[in-house]
Design an enzyme around this catalytic site. Structure first.
Site, PDB file in Angstrom:
ATOM      1  N   ASP A   8     -18.856  27.328  46.188  1.00 23.13           N
ATOM      2  CA  ASP A   8     -18.761  26.414  47.329  1.00 23.13           C
ATOM      3  C   ASP A   8     -18.626  27.304  48.568  1.00 23.13           C
ATOM      4  O   ASP A   8     -18.830  28.524  48.486  1.00 23.13           O
ATOM      5  CB  ASP A   8     -17.626  25.380  47.150  1.00 23.13           C
ATOM      6  CG  ASP A   8     -16.241  25.998  47.250  1.00 23.13           C
ATOM      7  OD1 ASP A   8     -16.124  27.240  47.372  1.00 23.13           O
ATOM      8  OD2 ASP A   8     -15.258  25.237  47.205  1.00 23.13           O
ATOM      9  N   HIS A   9     -18.275  26.699  49.711  1.00 23.71           N
ATOM     10  CA  HIS A   9     -18.163  27.484  50.945  1.00 23.71           C
ATOM     11  C   HIS A   9     -17.077  28.560  50.844  1.00 23.71           C
ATOM     12  O   HIS A   9     -17.240  29.662  51.350  1.00 23.71           O
ATOM     13  CB  HIS A   9     -17.869  26.557  52.134  1.00 23.71           C
ATOM     14  CG  HIS A   9     -16.714  25.643  51.880  1.00 23.71           C
ATOM     15  ND1 HIS A   9     -16.804  24.564  51.021  1.00 23.71           N
ATOM     16  CD2 HIS A   9     -15.438  25.674  52.322  1.00 23.71           C
ATOM     17  CE1 HIS A   9     -15.631  23.952  50.973  1.00 23.71           C
ATOM     18  NE2 HIS A   9     -14.787  24.609  51.748  1.00 23.71           N
ATOM     19  N   CYS A  65     -15.069  29.385  43.726  1.00 22.99           N
ATOM     20  CA  CYS A  65     -14.569  28.545  44.816  1.00 22.99           C
ATOM     21  C   CYS A  65     -13.349  29.270  45.388  1.00 22.99           C
ATOM     22  O   CYS A  65     -13.178  30.468  45.137  1.00 22.99           O
ATOM     23  CB  CYS A  65     -14.273  27.117  44.343  1.00 22.99           C
ATOM     24  SG  CYS A  65     -13.038  26.956  43.048  1.00 22.99           S
ATOM     25  N   GLY A  66     -12.523  28.587  46.150  1.00 23.90           N
ATOM     26  CA  GLY A  66     -11.387  29.276  46.751  1.00 23.90           C
ATOM     27  C   GLY A  66     -10.456  29.863  45.705  1.00 23.90           C
ATOM     28  O   GLY A  66     -10.058  31.028  45.780  1.00 23.90           O
ATOM     29  N   THR A  67     -10.111  29.037  44.720  1.00 24.92           N
ATOM     30  CA  THR A  67      -9.176  29.468  43.674  1.00 24.92           C
ATOM     31  C   THR A  67      -9.843  29.699  42.327  1.00 24.92           C
ATOM     32  O   THR A  67      -9.223  30.280  41.427  1.00 24.92           O
ATOM     33  CB  THR A  67      -8.110  28.378  43.450  1.00 24.92           C
ATOM     34  OG1 THR A  67      -8.810  27.170  43.077  1.00 24.92           O
ATOM     35  CG2 THR A  67      -7.283  28.134  44.700  1.00 24.92           C
ATOM     36  N   GLY A  68     -11.038  29.170  42.136  1.00 21.07           N
ATOM     37  CA  GLY A  68     -11.688  29.176  40.819  1.00 21.07           C
ATOM     38  C   GLY A  68     -11.216  28.013  39.955  1.00 21.07           C
ATOM     39  O   GLY A  68     -11.785  27.752  38.889  1.00 21.07           O
ATOM     40  N   GLY A  70     -10.861  24.512  40.759  1.00 21.15           N
ATOM     41  CA  GLY A  70     -11.683  23.301  40.812  1.00 21.15           C
ATOM     42  C   GLY A  70     -12.994  23.480  40.058  1.00 21.15           C
ATOM     43  O   GLY A  70     -13.445  22.575  39.345  1.00 21.15           O
ATOM     44  N   HIS A  98     -11.602  35.420  22.035  1.00 20.90           N
ATOM     45  CA  HIS A  98     -10.961  34.326  21.290  1.00 20.90           C
ATOM     46  C   HIS A  98     -11.511  32.939  21.616  1.00 20.90           C
ATOM     47  O   HIS A  98     -11.477  32.058  20.763  1.00 20.90           O
ATOM     48  CB  HIS A  98      -9.445  34.319  21.568  1.00 20.90           C
ATOM     49  CG  HIS A  98      -8.720  35.431  20.872  1.00 20.90           C
ATOM     50  ND1 HIS A  98      -7.348  35.450  20.710  1.00 20.90           N
ATOM     51  CD2 HIS A  98      -9.173  36.577  20.298  1.00 20.90           C
ATOM     52  CE1 HIS A  98      -6.984  36.552  20.060  1.00 20.90           C
ATOM     53  NE2 HIS A  98      -8.077  37.262  19.813  1.00 20.90           N
ATOM     54  N   ASN A  99     -11.967  32.756  22.857  1.00 20.62           N
ATOM     55  CA  ASN A  99     -12.363  31.398  23.279  1.00 20.62           C
ATOM     56  C   ASN A  99     -13.862  31.214  23.448  1.00 20.62           C
ATOM     57  O   ASN A  99     -14.309  30.120  23.774  1.00 20.62           O
ATOM     58  CB  ASN A  99     -11.649  31.030  24.588  1.00 20.62           C
ATOM     59  CG  ASN A  99     -10.160  31.298  24.528  1.00 20.62           C
ATOM     60  OD1 ASN A  99      -9.646  32.191  25.207  1.00 20.62           O
ATOM     61  ND2 ASN A  99      -9.454  30.570  23.691  1.00 20.62           N
ATOM     62  N   ARG A 109     -10.991  33.387  47.374  1.00 16.55           N
ATOM     63  CA  ARG A 109     -10.006  33.682  48.424  1.00 16.55           C
ATOM     64  C   ARG A 109      -8.920  34.647  47.969  1.00 16.55           C
ATOM     65  O   ARG A 109      -8.047  35.003  48.760  1.00 16.55           O
ATOM     66  CB  ARG A 109      -9.357  32.378  48.901  1.00 16.55           C
ATOM     67  CG  ARG A 109     -10.287  31.508  49.733  1.00 16.55           C
ATOM     68  CD  ARG A 109      -9.606  30.255  50.230  1.00 16.55           C
ATOM     69  NE  ARG A 109     -10.471  29.525  51.154  1.00 16.55           N
ATOM     70  CZ  ARG A 109     -10.543  28.199  51.250  1.00 16.55           C
ATOM     71  NH1 ARG A 109      -9.796  27.430  50.464  1.00 16.55           N
ATOM     72  NH2 ARG A 109     -11.343  27.630  52.118  1.00 16.55           N
ATOM     73  N   ARG A 132     -11.585  33.066  12.535  1.00 17.26           N
ATOM     74  CA  ARG A 132     -10.646  31.948  12.734  1.00 17.26           C
ATOM     75  C   ARG A 132     -10.811  31.308  14.107  1.00 17.26           C
ATOM     76  O   ARG A 132     -10.512  30.127  14.285  1.00 17.26           O
ATOM     77  CB  ARG A 132      -9.201  32.421  12.539  1.00 17.26           C
ATOM     78  CG  ARG A 132      -8.697  33.388  13.598  1.00 17.26           C
ATOM     79  CD  ARG A 132      -7.330  33.949  13.249  1.00 17.26           C
ATOM     80  NE  ARG A 132      -6.743  34.740  14.325  1.00 17.26           N
ATOM     81  CZ  ARG A 132      -7.092  35.994  14.612  1.00 17.26           C
ATOM     82  NH1 ARG A 132      -8.034  36.606  13.919  1.00 17.26           N
ATOM     83  NH2 ARG A 132      -6.496  36.649  15.598  1.00 17.26           N
ATOM     84  N   HIS A 133     -11.340  32.088  15.050  1.00 18.36           N
ATOM     85  CA  HIS A 133     -11.534  31.539  16.401  1.00 18.36           C
ATOM     86  C   HIS A 133     -12.683  30.528  16.433  1.00 18.36           C
ATOM     87  O   HIS A 133     -12.653  29.589  17.216  1.00 18.36           O
ATOM     88  CB  HIS A 133     -11.776  32.671  17.401  1.00 18.36           C
ATOM     89  CG  HIS A 133     -10.652  33.662  17.416  1.00 18.36           C
ATOM     90  ND1 HIS A 133      -9.369  33.320  17.796  1.00 18.36           N
ATOM     91  CD2 HIS A 133     -10.605  34.970  17.055  1.00 18.36           C
ATOM     92  CE1 HIS A 133      -8.585  34.376  17.672  1.00 18.36           C
ATOM     93  NE2 HIS A 133      -9.306  35.389  17.226  1.00 18.36           N
ATOM     94  N   ARG A 136     -11.456  27.107  15.631  1.00 13.37           N
ATOM     95  CA  ARG A 136     -10.763  26.480  16.763  1.00 13.37           C
ATOM     96  C   ARG A 136     -11.752  25.973  17.824  1.00 13.37           C
ATOM     97  O   ARG A 136     -11.543  24.922  18.416  1.00 13.37           O
ATOM     98  CB  ARG A 136      -9.756  27.482  17.354  1.00 13.37           C
ATOM     99  CG  ARG A 136      -8.653  27.775  16.340  1.00 13.37           C
ATOM    100  CD  ARG A 136      -7.918  29.059  16.571  1.00 13.37           C
ATOM    101  NE  ARG A 136      -6.999  29.317  15.467  1.00 13.37           N
ATOM    102  CZ  ARG A 136      -6.389  30.481  15.250  1.00 13.37           C
ATOM    103  NH1 ARG A 136      -6.599  31.505  16.058  1.00 13.37           N
ATOM    104  NH2 ARG A 136      -5.578  30.628  14.215  1.00 13.37           N
TER     105      ARG A 136
HETATM  106  C1  RB5 Z   1     -11.969  24.322  49.298  1.00 14.68           C
HETATM  107  O1  RB5 Z   1     -11.134  24.275  50.398  1.00 14.68           O
HETATM  108  C2  RB5 Z   1     -11.138  24.551  48.027  1.00 14.68           C
HETATM  109  O2  RB5 Z   1     -10.380  23.416  47.751  1.00 14.68           O
HETATM  110  C3  RB5 Z   1     -12.038  24.890  46.866  1.00 14.68           C
HETATM  111  O3  RB5 Z   1     -12.778  26.016  47.189  1.00 14.68           O
HETATM  112  C4  RB5 Z   1     -11.373  25.228  45.537  1.00 14.68           C
HETATM  113  O4  RB5 Z   1     -10.400  26.204  45.699  1.00 14.68           O
HETATM  114  C5  RB5 Z   1     -10.945  24.104  44.711  1.00 14.68           C
HETATM  115  O5  RB5 Z   1     -10.437  24.282  43.601  1.00 14.68           O
END
Ligand code: RB5
Length: 148
Positions: A8-9, A65-68, A70, A98-99, A109, A132-133, A136
Site C-alpha cells: 500500500d502507500h 504495508c505500514g506494519t505488515g 493488515g 514449520h509453517n 514503516r 509432522r508439520h 498440521r
Molecule cells: C496505513 O496507514 C496502515 O494502516 C497500513 O499500511 C497497515 O499498516 C495496516 O495494517
C-alpha cells in the site's frame, strides 16, 4: 523464481527497494502495484497477490504495508494462503520450515532495506521440513474447508 509483490502507500518506498533486491537475487518479480505513494487500501493488493499465489501463478508473494499486519490478515482470508509478518530472519526461517508460509509480509514503516533483504533472502531459500508439520498444515486446510 517468480515472486508476486505488492504494497500500500505505507509500504510503497520499501516495495520499490525490495523489487530491486529480488531482481538482484535473480527472481522474476511481478509488481502488482501501487506505482505511486498515493493512499490506497491494502486489502486490494493483498487479495491480488494472495489469489496469484493460491492459484499457482507463483510459489511466493511479498506484501508490504505500514506494519505488515493488515496485509497478513487480508491475505490469509484466501484459501491456501499462509501469510506471515516477519521482520526477523529467524522468524522468517521458522515460518518456512514449520509453517510452509507462502507469503511474507513486511512492515514498511519499521524495517530498512538491508534488514528486509536479509529476511527475504532467508524466507525464499529455506525449505519446508514436511513430516509432522505437513499434518498440521493439512489441519489448517481442513479448517478452511469447514469454514466454506
Ligand atoms: C496505513 O496507514 C496502515 O494502516 C497500513 O499500511 C497497515 O499498516 C495496516 O495494517
Amino acid at each position: 523464481m517468480r515472486v508476486y509483490l505488492g504494497s500500500d502507500h505505507a509500504g510503497f518506498e520499501l516495495k520499490e527497494q525490495v523489487a530491486d533486491v529480488l531482481r538482484d537475487l535473480g527472481h522474476d518479480v511481478v509488481d502488482i502495484g501501487p506505482y505511486t505513494d498515493e493512499s490506497v487500501d491494502y486489502p486490494d493488493y493483498a487479495e491480488r497477490v494472495a489469489r496469484a499465489v493460491a492459484s499457482g501463478e507463483a510459489p511466493f508473494g511479498v506484501l508490504i504495508c505500514g506494519t505488515g499486519i493488515g496485509m497478513a490478515i487480508a491475505a490469509n482470508k484466501v484459501p491456501g494462503i499462509r501469510a506471515v509478518q516477519a521482520s526477523d530472519p529467524e522468524m522468517a526461517k521458522m515460518a518456512r520450515m514449520h509453517n510452509n508460509a507462502n507469503i511474507l509480509t513486511l512492515p514498511g514503516r519499521y524495517i530498512d532495506k538491508e534488514r528486509a533483504a536479509e529476511v527475504l533472502s532467508v524466507f525464499l531459500s529455506t525449505p519446508f521440513e514436511g513430516g509432522r508439520h505437513q499434518r498440521r498444515i493439512d489441519k489448517i486446510g481442513q479448517i478452511e474447508q469447514s469454514a466454506e
